[in-house]
Design a protein around this motif. Structure first.
Motif: not given
Length: 256
Positions: A161-165
């Motif tokens: 999720m962090y990478r997507a952000v």
């Protein structure tokens, strides 16, 4: 497949060896693998109802109409059984939430698809229960391999999720000074609040409030260059738990 699009399955439990291409698996080994998979499936169903700690070799033997020794032979210990259930839960979570989102463009479309898929799965789990949440309650202060497997799964998913952000920020869909760690924290908080409100308190409208919360996060952190906030395409909707969205490439893959 690019490195940043590999699966998120990095649960710290050794994966079973993969037979060489063209290798013939003996029938008795195939049957053993099928039996073990059926036991894990039944164990996962029990764990979502009574928790990981409630699992026992005896209870599974009764459900599977097998002897205790027959079930034990596939795992060797109750702890290994619990870890196998964690791995299976993570694999299904990956198939329903992560892989379908990769069909969306990097940036806000993919981030929204991840949340949309996560919300759909959470809505189903309001009745069945979330292993990540119930497991955290059971093992939060109990160090050991089961807790490590659970925590590793959650950390891996939050890293995706962090990478997507980060990708949304790099694409210019989020403000340049947007705090990506805070965004992930708030998004995760919505899911936790939804489970508490809908599953425990039985408050109506909880799903709608969670969706509104996510829209508010995007409004707060989004940039003027952000794409339309239309719903994700049908391709991003989650699949059934038994379906596989994409073949696993590695058990130590990197997130989104």
């Amino acid at each position: 497949m690019p490195v940043d699009e590999l699966p998120v399955n990095t649960v710290p439990v050794p994966a079973a060896p993969i037979p060489a291409t063209g290798a013939v698996v003996p029938k008795n080994q195939q049957k053993g693998q099928q039996t073990k998979a059926a036991i894990v499936d039944a164990a996962l169903g029990l764990a979502t109802q009574i928790g990981l700690e409630g699992l026992s070799i005896g209870a599974l033997a009764e459900v599977m109409h097998m002897s205790k020794s027959g079930v034990f032979a596939h795992f060797g210990s109750r702890e290994e059984l619990q870890i196998s259930v964690v791995r299976e839960y993570h694999s299904r979570f990956e198939d329903e939430v992560f892989f379908p989102a990769l069909r969306e463009a990097r940036g806000l479309p993919r981030l929204r698809a991840l949340f949309h898929n996560w919300m759909n799965r959470t809505s189903v789990e309001i009745d069945s229960g979330c292993l990540y949440i119930s497991g955290a309650v059971e093992f939060d202060d109990r160090p050991g391999p089961v807790r490590d497997a659970l925590a590793g799964s959650v950390r891996t998913w939050l890293a995706a999720m962090y990478r997507a952000v980060m990708q949304a920020k790099e694409a210019g869909h989020l403000q340049r000074d947007a705090d990506e760690q805070q965004m992930v924290f708030e998004i995760h908080g919505l899911i936790l609040a939804l489970h508490y409100e809908a599953r425990f308190l039985k408050n109506p409208g909880s799903v709608a409030r969670a969706n509104t919360g996510f829209a508010n996060i995007l409004a707060r952190y989004g940039s003027s260059a952000a794409p339309s906030l239309a719903e994700p395409s049908p391709g991003a909707s989650p699949m059934k738990a038994s379906a596989k969205a994409s073949p696993k490439t590695s058990s130590s893959s990197k997130p989104v």
